[in-house]
Each structure stands twice: as structure tokens, then as C-alpha cells.
Design a protein around this motif. Sequence first.
Motif, PDB file in Angstrom:
ATOM      1  N   PHE A   1       0.486  -1.480  -0.094  1.00 40.60           N
ATOM      2  CA  PHE A   1      -0.059   0.175  -0.058  1.00 40.60           C
ATOM      3  C   PHE A   1       0.843   0.878   0.382  1.00 40.60           C
ATOM      4  O   PHE A   1       0.634   2.315  -0.453  1.00 40.60           O
ATOM      5  CB  PHE A   1      -0.935  -0.008   0.802  1.00 40.60           C
ATOM      6  N   LEU A   2       1.923   1.274   0.923  1.00 39.99           N
ATOM      7  CA  LEU A   2       2.697   2.474   0.378  1.00 39.99           C
ATOM      8  C   LEU A   2       3.277   2.565  -0.344  1.00 39.99           C
ATOM      9  O   LEU A   2       3.843   3.795  -0.736  1.00 39.99           O
ATOM     10  CB  LEU A   2       3.480   1.982   1.787  1.00 39.99           C
ATOM     11  N   GLU A   3       3.978   1.620  -1.469  1.00 40.30           N
ATOM     12  CA  GLU A   3       4.174   1.580  -2.515  1.00 40.30           C
ATOM     13  C   GLU A   3       3.314   1.904  -3.478  1.00 40.30           C
ATOM     14  O   GLU A   3       3.846   2.094  -4.581  1.00 40.30           O
ATOM     15  CB  GLU A   3       5.022   0.180  -2.862  1.00 40.30           C
ATOM     16  N   GLU A   4       2.252   2.160  -3.286  1.00 37.27           N
ATOM     17  CA  GLU A   4       1.790   2.901  -4.409  1.00 37.27           C
ATOM     18  C   GLU A   4       2.099   4.017  -4.148  1.00 37.27           C
ATOM     19  O   GLU A   4       1.553   4.789  -5.515  1.00 37.27           O
ATOM     20  CB  GLU A   4       0.439   2.248  -3.879  1.00 37.27           C
ATOM     21  N   GLN A   5       1.720   4.650  -3.644  1.00 37.42           N
ATOM     22  CA  GLN A   5       2.287   5.552  -3.327  1.00 37.42           C
ATOM     23  C   GLN A   5       3.504   6.681  -3.827  1.00 37.42           C
ATOM     24  O   GLN A   5       3.550   7.384  -4.330  1.00 37.42           O
ATOM     25  CB  GLN A   5       1.994   6.558  -2.107  1.00 37.42           C
ATOM     26  N   ILE A   6       4.922   5.370  -3.261  1.00 43.07           N
ATOM     27  CA  ILE A   6       6.308   6.236  -3.795  1.00 43.07           C
ATOM     28  C   ILE A   6       6.904   4.743  -4.258  1.00 43.07           C
ATOM     29  O   ILE A   6       6.725   4.194  -4.095  1.00 43.07           O
ATOM     30  CB  ILE A   6       6.588   6.975  -2.616  1.00 43.07           C
ATOM     31  N   PRO A   7       7.744   5.230  -5.038  1.00 43.12           N
ATOM     32  CA  PRO A   7       8.677   3.654  -5.568  1.00 43.12           C
ATOM     33  C   PRO A   7       9.419   3.304  -3.946  1.00 43.12           C
ATOM     34  O   PRO A   7       9.531   3.954  -3.189  1.00 43.12           O
ATOM     35  CB  PRO A   7      10.572   4.617  -6.132  1.00 43.12           C
ATOM     36  N   GLY A   8       9.314   2.196  -4.234  1.00 50.94           N
ATOM     37  CA  GLY A   8       9.852   1.475  -2.851  1.00 50.94           C
ATOM     38  C   GLY A   8      10.328   0.253  -3.246  1.00 50.94           C
ATOM     39  O   GLY A   8      10.547  -0.418  -3.765  1.00 50.94           O
ATOM     40  N   CYS A   9      10.950  -0.520  -2.306  1.00 50.07           N
ATOM     41  CA  CYS A   9      12.187  -1.891  -1.864  1.00 50.07           C
ATOM     42  C   CYS A   9      11.534  -2.937  -0.957  1.00 50.07           C
ATOM     43  O   CYS A   9      11.912  -2.340   0.393  1.00 50.07           O
ATOM     44  CB  CYS A   9      13.145  -1.344  -2.443  1.00 50.07           C
ATOM     45  N   TYR A  10      11.123  -4.334  -0.771  1.00 50.56           N
ATOM     46  CA  TYR A  10      11.104  -4.484   0.424  1.00 50.56           C
ATOM     47  C   TYR A  10      12.343  -5.291   0.149  1.00 50.56           C
ATOM     48  O   TYR A  10      12.302  -6.495  -1.273  1.00 50.56           O
ATOM     49  CB  TYR A  10       9.926  -5.856   0.156  1.00 50.56           C
ATOM     50  N   ILE A  11      12.885  -6.173   1.165  1.00 54.56           N
ATOM     51  CA  ILE A  11      14.364  -6.813   1.000  1.00 54.56           C
ATOM     52  C   ILE A  11      14.355  -7.083   2.004  1.00 54.56           C
ATOM     53  O   ILE A  11      13.781  -8.188   3.430  1.00 54.56           O
ATOM     54  CB  ILE A  11      15.266  -5.639   1.764  1.00 54.56           C
ATOM     55  N   LYS A  12      14.305  -9.025   1.235  1.00 57.15           N
ATOM     56  CA  LYS A  12      14.696 -10.076   2.781  1.00 57.15           C
ATOM     57  C   LYS A  12      15.748 -10.326   3.251  1.00 57.15           C
ATOM     58  O   LYS A  12      17.611 -10.030   2.654  1.00 57.15           O
ATOM     59  CB  LYS A  12      14.236 -11.652   1.391  1.00 57.15           C
ATOM     60  N   ILE A  13      16.330 -10.164   4.488  1.00 58.57           N
ATOM     61  CA  ILE A  13      17.301 -10.513   5.149  1.00 58.57           C
ATOM     62  C   ILE A  13      17.448 -11.566   6.194  1.00 58.57           C
ATOM     63  O   ILE A  13      17.054 -12.719   6.822  1.00 58.57           O
ATOM     64  CB  ILE A  13      17.178  -9.263   6.509  1.00 58.57           C
ATOM     65  N   GLY A  14      19.076 -12.679   5.303  1.00 57.40           N
ATOM     66  CA  GLY A  14      18.257 -13.722   6.119  1.00 57.40           C
ATOM     67  C   GLY A  14      19.075 -13.610   7.415  1.00 57.40           C
ATOM     68  O   GLY A  14      19.415 -12.406   7.784  1.00 57.40           O
ATOM     69  N   THR A  15      17.848 -14.181   8.553  1.00 53.16           N
ATOM     70  CA  THR A  15      18.436 -14.301   9.703  1.00 53.16           C
ATOM     71  C   THR A  15      18.944 -15.949  10.159  1.00 53.16           C
ATOM     72  O   THR A  15      18.509 -15.717  10.984  1.00 53.16           O
ATOM     73  CB  THR A  15      17.175 -13.866  10.456  1.00 53.16           C
ATOM     74  N   GLY A  16      19.073 -16.398   9.421  1.00 53.82           N
ATOM     75  CA  GLY A  16      19.278 -17.881  10.068  1.00 53.82           C
ATOM     76  C   GLY A  16      18.459 -18.960   9.857  1.00 53.82           C
ATOM     77  O   GLY A  16      17.674 -18.749   9.812  1.00 53.82           O
ATOM     78  N   LYS A  17      19.012 -20.168   8.963  1.00 55.33           N
ATOM     79  CA  LYS A  17      18.106 -21.429   8.376  1.00 55.33           C
ATOM     80  C   LYS A  17      17.813 -22.059   9.712  1.00 55.33           C
ATOM     81  O   LYS A  17      17.914 -21.910  10.997  1.00 55.33           O
ATOM     82  CB  LYS A  17      18.936 -22.493   8.134  1.00 55.33           C
ATOM     83  N   GLY A  18      16.448 -21.994   9.642  1.00 57.50           N
ATOM     84  CA  GLY A  18      15.578 -22.775  10.954  1.00 57.50           C
ATOM     85  C   GLY A  18      13.948 -22.514  10.064  1.00 57.50           C
ATOM     86  O   GLY A  18      13.736 -23.107   9.602  1.00 57.50           O
ATOM     87  N   GLN A  19      13.021 -22.899  11.025  1.00 58.47           N
ATOM     88  CA  GLN A  19      11.503 -23.225  11.111  1.00 58.47           C
ATOM     89  C   GLN A  19      11.124 -22.360  10.462  1.00 58.47           C
ATOM     90  O   GLN A  19      11.959 -20.676  10.461  1.00 58.47           O
ATOM     91  CB  GLN A  19      10.787 -22.993  11.895  1.00 58.47           C
TER      92      GLN A  19
END
Length: 377
Positions: free
Chosen positions: A332-350
Motif C-alpha cells: 500500500f505504501l509502495e502504491e504512493q512512492i517507489p519502494g523496495c522490500y528486502i529479505k534479510i537472512g536471519t539464520g536457517k530454521g523453522q
Amino acid sequence: MGSLEDFQDLDGRLKEIFKWFHSHPELSYKEYETTKKIREILEEEGVEILPCGLETGLIAVIRGEKEGPIQALRCDIDALPIQEKSGLSYASVYPGKMHACGHDFHITVGIGCALLLKERRKELSGTVKIIFQPAEETALGALKILETDVMTDVQRIWGIHADPTNEVGTIGIREGAVTAAVDRFVVTVKGVGCHGAHPDDGKDPVPAAAAMVQAFQTIVTRDINAFHPALLSVTRIQAGNTWNVIPETAQLEGTVRTMDKKDRQLVQQRIREIAEYTALGYGMNAEVEWIAASPETINDEEMVEICREKALKMNLQVVPEERSMGGDDFSFLEEQIPGCYIKIGTGKGQLIHQPGFAVDVKAVMITVEYMAGLLGI
């Protein structure tokens, strides 16, 4: 919190902050204690908090001493109704509530960025707003932010999400759609109730509902381009309340996920057509309720390249971000302005939304440094 003149202890302090938020999860729109704690930490360090009228959540602002853009970082703050089984020493103290989606991690990164940017505001180009957003798990919480005027002058926005499929030190990023549009549907089939031994005296909505479940599955396989990600799941079927009475109504409920705006419209149209005409074929009527939630999240190409360059300069591993049929109201925020959604590795697990999900706290400071760099220092 104490003085920030020496940043050598920031990592340790942020880890303790993270543990507090992890052990004190609150559900969507109920994040009162969470909001209070965020405010206390930021106010102790003299970080400016914008008056915006939010009941839960808040927006901090750091004004750099160099000219530059106005940027924002979205950090969601709500938890999930899950009983934690992580075995952590700082597990949730509230039964049936857990930060199983990494929002405690997001909060801590947001706080860390606010503290770091304030301390280094002489190096900061432009202005940064840190948005601590409520109720992301409802898929509509970002609308609370848009009800304020906080976004009117923002030129680009960044979002992060904990990623338990990658090790600490890994950044997942890609151009284009990375999460799906999220919609919900409810179909009510209206028949005529009667004695279970005399179905000819009524109109049984159960066979009609069962036929709809089967027919809905053909929407993705026969109406949508095979190269377009799409998903339709019927997740609830309800009819009657006893063994010898044919019910008057039957109800179906489910979710639709798409990554193309035309596909999103088409699926809604086909659900209505199949429900109404199937019911008619059985001599009944059907009503369809369509509850639209967040649109697809689409990463800005230029911002993605900035992400890659910054990650490589920090010697972080860059991998293609996994596209998910899950949704995020960051869109919804990206609909207003350019945006970027980043995945951050937090260690493999469940995986997220599971009772054993856990974030490796080593990811906190790495992410703070990375995001602070993207935000202007």
C-alpha cells in the motif's frame, strides 16, 4: 539507554532490546506496550517523534545535516496468535502470542537505525522517517499510516523482512513483484432446509458448495496464464449443525493470491460466475463477498540496484529474493512512492508463522549498518 558517544556497545544493547520485544509480543491493533517501549527508548536518546495521531505505532524522524532525499523505513510491530515452542530463554511471556514473523527483529532494526542515524546526522544526507507500523498481519495496517500525512513528502521507502531460509549476512533482492496481492472471498449458497430423510422437500446447498470447491480449482489451471503465479485456496466449508437435517445454507471461505493486476480482476470475476451459475444449476442462489486486502509488492528497479551495490560493498552475500504468494501491506505504501522490500537472512530454521521460528540475533547489527547505509550515511 545511556550515552551513544561510543558505539562499541550498540550491538549488545540492540540484542537486549530485541530480546525484550520478542518476549513481549502483542497482536494487531493491540500493540500498546510495544509502542510505549519504542517511544521510551527513542525519547531517552533524543530522537524526534512526529505527532501523527496513531493509537498504536509511531513515526520517528532523523534530519540530516546534508542535503538529500526524504526517505522512509517501514518496520512492522505486531505479533501472531501462536503458542511459542522455540525453546529460547527469552521466549514469549504471553501464552498464545508470539513474534513468529520477525517483527521483533524489524522493530529492533528500526530503533538501531534511528539511533545510528541520529548519532551520525552530520554524515546523513537528507531526512529519514522510521515508521513503526501496527497491524501488518491484518494486511491492512499500512492504511493507518496512509491516514496520516507522514507519507506526503517521502520520496522512496524501504521495507525489510526476516528470512529464515538464508544465513546471517545474506541479502535477498530482486526487481518486480516479490509478494502477492491478497484477497479473501466468502460464498454463501442459499437453499431450502428440510428433513435429512426427505431431501426432495428442500434444496440441499451442500452438493452445490462441493461442486464449487472443485470448479474453483480450474480458475488457476484454465483461466490464468501458466507463467503467471496465482493461487486459490478454499480454507473453510461450513453447513448445518446436526446429522439428520439438510441445512438451509452452506458457506465457503478462502483466499486468492496473484501477482498481476489483470489476473486479480479475472479471478474475482470467475469466482462470481462459477458460484452464481453453479448455484443456479442446482436450483439455488449464491452470494459472493469479495474482501480485497493488500496489492502485490513491486520492487523499484533503481532501488534494487542500490541494494545490491551496498550489500557487495559490505561483503554481504546477495541472492535472488524468493517470490512469495504471501502478502505484505507494505505494498500500500509502495502504491504512493517507489519502494523496495528486502529479505534479510536471519539464520536457517523453522519458517515464519511456525511456533519454532527464531531469529539469530547476530543479524541485528549487520542489518542496522546495511539499512543505515541505504538511508543515507
